[in-house]
Design a protein around this motif. Structure first.
Motif, PDB file in Angstrom:
ATOM      1  N   SER A  27      29.431  20.797  47.577  1.00 22.83           N
ATOM      2  CA  SER A  27      30.555  22.158  47.554  1.00 22.83           C
ATOM      3  C   SER A  27      29.813  23.289  46.450  1.00 22.83           C
ATOM      4  O   SER A  27      30.453  23.868  46.544  1.00 22.83           O
ATOM      5  N   SER A  32      32.507  20.548  52.402  1.00 25.30           N
ATOM      6  CA  SER A  32      33.372  19.952  51.214  1.00 25.30           C
ATOM      7  C   SER A  32      32.515  18.195  51.886  1.00 25.30           C
ATOM      8  O   SER A  32      32.832  18.052  50.773  1.00 25.30           O
ATOM      9  N   GLY A  67      38.304  21.828  44.909  1.00 28.48           N
ATOM     10  CA  GLY A  67      36.762  23.228  44.805  1.00 28.48           C
ATOM     11  C   GLY A  67      37.281  24.576  44.685  1.00 28.48           C
ATOM     12  O   GLY A  67      37.144  25.616  44.333  1.00 28.48           O
ATOM     13  N   LEU A 192      34.210  26.804  52.129  1.00 29.84           N
ATOM     14  CA  LEU A 192      35.804  25.600  51.742  1.00 29.84           C
ATOM     15  C   LEU A 192      37.209  26.010  51.780  1.00 29.84           C
ATOM     16  O   LEU A 192      37.473  25.226  53.079  1.00 29.84           O
ATOM     17  N   MET A 235      34.440  17.712  43.794  1.00 30.00           N
ATOM     18  CA  MET A 235      33.585  19.490  44.311  1.00 30.00           C
ATOM     19  C   MET A 235      34.593  20.522  43.262  1.00 30.00           C
ATOM     20  O   MET A 235      34.065  21.285  43.013  1.00 30.00           O
TER      21      MET A 235
END
Length: 272
Positions: A27, A32, A67, A192, A235
């Motif tokens: 992350s 991912s 995240g 992300l 994350m």
């Protein structure tokens, strides 16, 4: 614990633990972690059906929002870049799904394909890390990016991502940094987010579109969600820690892992 769709039997604690460790590091560079979960599921858990790609996408749905939220909260989210990536990768998902189901259903062929993709990522990361500053606190943004090259790159990567089961956006970070000269600190949240958006469409493709007889493409939701719980925690902590860790060191480490996995998969393909 038995997961009926995949046929995998594994201790309840193992999937979230593995996902946490992987996602914590990946992350930080806008990835991912699904691309590392795929070989873990195939080689360690023995989950090699086409539905493993869909299960990876379920992991993304559960894990990535934590995240993204952390990057946005800290003001490190380039929303224009994020939506450009999502718009480019979405059209490629259908082509990637068809490729996975009709041409890459054989586990050996899929591993060879995965190995080639991992090798490309490793080379891109190594190239970037070689000229990367050792300063861990760089914060250059991606606000001045050119939308058209990013869109076209995302479109091409979407096909690969749809077949590989990581939503396409996960491949964007190494290419954006190595090919377009963007900063990881400026693009991590956006890549992300792009992965999250395209993963929604990817899960729908694998879940609802018809597949050839005898081929299971629907995700193992229970396994994917369990991976996702660990990934969400990883994350969040990774995004929070990113500014304190040298991106050069992280990219070098990831490149070495990718190169080893690529070598493993390619050699397995030619072993028989």
């Amino acid at each position: 614990m038995l997961f009926e769709v995949s046929g995998v039997t594994v201790p309840f604690w193992l999937p979230p633990l593995v996902a946490f460790v992987i996602s914590f590091f990946t992350s930080m560079v806008g990835i991912s972690g699904a691309f590392l979960l795929l070989p873990f599921q195939m080689s360690v858990l023995g989950y090699v059906a086409p539905s493993v790609s869909a299960t990876n996408l379920v992991f993304n749905l559960v894990a990535i929002p934590a995240g993204v939220w952390r990057y946005a909260r800290e003001g490190r989210m380039d929303w224009r870049l994020a939506w450009t990536i999502a718009a480019g990768t979405l059209p490629g998902l259908l082509a990637g799904w068809w490729l996975r189901v009709h041409w890459l259903a054989d586990p050996r062929a899929f591993k060879f394909f995965a190995g080639l993709v991992l090798a490309v990522l490793a080379l891109k990361l190594l190239r970037d890390a070689r000229g990367q500053s050792r300063d861990p606190a760089g914060t250059a943004a991606a606000a001045d990016f050119r939308a058209r090259p990013v869109f076209l790159l995302a479109l091409a990567i979407g096909v690969i991502g749809g077949a590989y089961g990581v939503g396409g956006g996960a491949f964007m970070a190494p290419f954006l940094v190595a090919s377009l000269g963007m900063s990881l600190h400026g693009i991590a949240g956006a890549t992300l987010f792009g992965t999250l958006v395209t993963s929604v469409a990817g899960v729908a493709l694998y879940q609802f579109l018809p597949a050839p007889p005898g081929i299971e493409t629907r995700p193992d939701w229970a396994l994917g969600i369990l991976f996702g719980f660990g990934g969400a925690a990883g994350m969040y902590v990774g995004a929070m820690t990113q500014k304190r860790v040298s991106q050069r060191a992280l990219k070098l480490g990831l490149a070495c892992i990718l190169a080893l996995l690529a070598l493993l998969y390619v050699t397995q393909f030619f072993a028989r």
